[in-house]
Enzyme design. Structure first.
Site, PDB file in Angstrom:
ATOM      1  N   ASP A 136       0.810  -1.219   0.000  1.00  0.00           N
ATOM      2  CA  ASP A 136       0.000   0.000   0.000  1.00  0.00           C
ATOM      3  C   ASP A 136       0.842   1.267   0.000  1.00  0.00           C
ATOM      4  O   ASP A 136       0.319   2.374   0.100  1.00  0.00           O
ATOM      5  CB  ASP A 136      -0.957   0.001   1.199  1.00  0.00           C
ATOM      6  CG  ASP A 136      -0.217  -0.198   2.521  1.00  0.00           C
ATOM      7  OD1 ASP A 136       1.017  -0.043   2.547  1.00  0.00           O
ATOM      8  OD2 ASP A 136      -0.888  -0.513   3.521  1.00  0.00           O
ATOM      9  N   GLY A 137       2.153   1.090  -0.064  1.00  0.00           N
ATOM     10  CA  GLY A 137       3.033   2.266  -0.123  1.00  0.00           C
ATOM     11  C   GLY A 137       3.231   2.956   1.216  1.00  0.00           C
ATOM     12  O   GLY A 137       3.897   3.975   1.298  1.00  0.00           O
ATOM     13  N   ARG A 194      21.735  -0.310  -3.300  1.00  0.00           N
ATOM     14  CA  ARG A 194      21.851  -1.621  -2.648  1.00  0.00           C
ATOM     15  C   ARG A 194      22.540  -2.640  -3.554  1.00  0.00           C
ATOM     16  O   ARG A 194      22.653  -2.410  -4.757  1.00  0.00           O
ATOM     17  CB  ARG A 194      20.438  -2.166  -2.361  1.00  0.00           C
ATOM     18  CG  ARG A 194      19.613  -1.270  -1.507  1.00  0.00           C
ATOM     19  CD  ARG A 194      18.258  -0.956  -2.139  1.00  0.00           C
ATOM     20  NE  ARG A 194      17.644   0.176  -1.434  1.00  0.00           N
ATOM     21  CZ  ARG A 194      17.029   0.068  -0.279  1.00  0.00           C
ATOM     22  NH1 ARG A 194      16.867  -1.123   0.260  1.00  0.00           N
ATOM     23  NH2 ARG A 194      16.546   1.130   0.326  1.00  0.00           N
ATOM     24  N   ASP A 263      18.518  -6.982  -1.320  1.00  0.00           N
ATOM     25  CA  ASP A 263      17.955  -5.645  -1.551  1.00  0.00           C
ATOM     26  C   ASP A 263      18.048  -4.780  -0.292  1.00  0.00           C
ATOM     27  O   ASP A 263      17.752  -3.594  -0.339  1.00  0.00           O
ATOM     28  CB  ASP A 263      16.498  -5.739  -2.024  1.00  0.00           C
ATOM     29  CG  ASP A 263      15.639  -6.587  -1.111  1.00  0.00           C
ATOM     30  OD1 ASP A 263      15.948  -7.780  -0.956  1.00  0.00           O
ATOM     31  OD2 ASP A 263      14.676  -6.063  -0.532  1.00  0.00           O
ATOM     32  N   ASN A 264      18.450  -5.376   0.821  1.00  0.00           N
ATOM     33  CA  ASN A 264      18.616  -4.600   2.053  1.00  0.00           C
ATOM     34  C   ASN A 264      20.094  -4.403   2.407  1.00  0.00           C
ATOM     35  O   ASN A 264      20.415  -3.968   3.506  1.00  0.00           O
ATOM     36  CB  ASN A 264      17.906  -5.297   3.216  1.00  0.00           C
ATOM     37  CG  ASN A 264      16.390  -5.265   3.050  1.00  0.00           C
ATOM     38  OD1 ASN A 264      15.862  -4.402   2.362  1.00  0.00           O
ATOM     39  ND2 ASN A 264      15.705  -6.205   3.676  1.00  0.00           N
TER      40      ASN A 264
END
Ligand code: AMP
Ligand code: MG
Length: 500
Positions: A136-137, A194, A263-264
């Site tokens: 939901d952003g 990243r 991605d982190n």
């Protein structure tokens, strides 16, 4: 510890924002505006983070500050965007991810920051982006407070990390396991690129974009590598080294990230994307802080290996630029020795040892076995260890009391004393040195939880208080002793998951 605040001078509109990432080809991001939130309110601010960008703390009281850092108003020169990236999640290639709820406003001058002397400002939870997938952003108040407090706590511990300027909240609710209030956290880092940003172009087989990204990162953040024969190989080696050091620092303080997906993983070797992280309370090397991580991939004891694995993923992605598998292998080879040397150095400091001896490995191993056997509180143990008197075992009682298996402690303490005697260690000197590296205060889950529950009832005072305590983690702060205590029984029932 944070440096004293320099004289901050700028108001919000004095921030000289630009956006170098927006100069990259359009395929790297989507330009878009944050989605406004109704009736925002200030939840927490970090004066020391503000000082890094020379922002006057008086600005916190401005309506403009609140609106800009909620995403309701913009700084005219900012070029907000969401970046694309991909990544491996829990060891599996996940394809395209990207900033699904974070919006980069641009970078502002930050004198004294390594690299280009700028910090990027990013709003996390600022609304839908083309990369939101099923999300939901938004980010909820709970996780935003955790990220805010932990970023600042880690910085104060001297561990490389993204920073957090502030959190604002809104009474707009979003659905997680239950409806929760939303928030926006403003993060700062020299770059949010990243490992997954590189993997994105590698798996898309777009070597030109891969090169553009690598050149951008090298030119801005690793300019010295330009002089190297193969700058891309040197980039991989340097990121590998930084990652190894970062994870050694996590291990030494008992920090568990919880979601070490590629991605982190920061290309600058920063702690990035705080989610279901945790600090070790009762020591258990197999501890998994993320309730969603059923297989324990990111347990405390796995973090070093996973860090290495993630560097391999980066190495794979950089292969087309480096040009030779053997060169990639060689660049990655530094991970194990760098990690081991850094951890060894940190553990020696934690134990107050000035010299290094071969027997120390056994001493350390035996200690961790004893900590594990008695599930000893990690932070309390090292802090109290600093108070040990070589010639007065009777004074060990508060330390010894942490162990169920007193015999195991006694056996270890005897060897430790002998070791200290060997190097003519002086109690007062050692105590002073140990208290500078063994924090008294860390962000235990239950401390964050208390601050969150108050904030959910619109009382933000505990966030401010806790931030102040955590900004001085090595100080005695006798008046704040309760923040250094063992977690209460209810803390063991806290479940922290990927839901944020
Ligand atoms: P994380 O596990 O928080 O690192 O997130 C993994 C990916 O999911 C990233 O691309 C995030 O931007 C995205 N994401 C996480 N939560 C949301 C959300 N509520 N709405 C949109 N995207 C999200
Ligand atoms: Mg993430």
């Amino acid at each position: 510890m944070n440096a004293p605040l320099p004289s901050a001078i700028l108001g919000v509109d004095g921030l000289n924002i630009s956006n170098s990432f927006a100069e990259l080809p359009p395929s790297f991001y989507t330009r878009l505006m944050p989605t406004p939130l109704p009736a925002p309110y200030l939840v927490g601010v970090s004066p020391s983070a503000a000082a890094l960008i020379q922002l006057d703390p008086a600005a916190f009281a401005d309506e403009r500050f609140l609106q800009v850092f909620t995403g309701n108003q913009t700084l005219p020169a900012s070029k907000p965007l969401a970046a694309v990236y991909s990544g491996h999640q829990f060891g599996v290639w996940a394809g395209q991810l990207g900033d699904g709820r974070a919006i980069l406003l641009g970078e502002v001058p930050a004198p004294g920051t390594p690299g280009p002397n700028t910090l990027e400002l990013q709003l996390k939870g600022a609304g839908l982006t083309p990369y939101s997938r099923m999300g939901d952003g938004r980010a909820v108040l709970r996780s935003s407070i955790r990220e805010f407090l932990c970023s600042e706590a880690m910085a104060a511990l001297g561990i490389p990390t993204s920073r957090a300027l502030c959190v604002t909240g809104s009474d707009k609710y979003v659905m997680r396991e239950a409806p929760e209030p939303t928030a926006v956290a403003t993060r700062m880092a020299p770059s949010f690129v990243r490992f997954g940003s590189f993997e994105h172009w590698f798996y898309a087989e777009q070597d030109d974009n891969l090169k553009t990204l690598a050149d951008y990162v090298i030119d801005r953040h690793y300019p010295a590598l330009r002089e190297q024969p193969n700058p891309y190989r040197s980039l991989l080696a340097e990121v590998t080294r930084r990652t190894a050091h970062l994870i050694a620092q996590w291990q030494a303080v008992g920090f568990m990230h919880g979601v070490m997906n590629t991605d982190n993983m920061s290309i600058l070797g920063l702690t990035l994307d705080y989610g279901p992280f945790g600090f070790m309370d009762a020591f258990d090397a197999q501890h998994v802080c993320n309730h969603t991580d059923q297989n324990g991939r990111y347990s405390y004891s796995m973090q070093p290996q996973v860090g290495h694995w993630n560097c391999y993923a980066l190495g794979q992605a950089l292969l087309p630029l480096i040009g030779d598998v053997d060169e990639v292998q060689q660049a990655l080879e530094c991970y194990k020795p760098e990690f081991a040397a850094k951890l060894d150095q940190l553990l020696h400091a934690k134990l107050g040892l000035q010299s290094t001896r071969t027997e120390d490995a056994a001493l350390i191993e035996q200690l961790f076995a004893a900590l594990q056997g008695s599930r000893v509180d990690f932070t309390l143990f090292f802090r109290r260890l600093g108070d040990l008197h070589i010639d007065n075992p009777a004074a060990d009682q508060p330390l010894r009391d942490l162990f169920i298996d007193r015999a195991a402690f006694d056996a270890w303490a005897q060897q430790y004393r002998a070791r200290l005697t060997q190097e003519a260690s002086i109690d007062t000197v050692r105590r002073h040195a140990m208290h500078r590296v063994n924090p008294k205060y860390v962000l235990r889950n239950h401390l964050a939880q208390i601050a969150i529950e108050k904030a959910q009832n619109k009382d933000f005072s505990e966030i401010e208080r806790l931030l102040k305590v955590l900004e001085n983690p090595f100080g005695e702060q006798a008046e704040n002793d309760r923040y250094a205590a063992l977690p209460p029984d209810w803390a063991s029932e806290l479940e922290v998951s990927c839901s944020s």
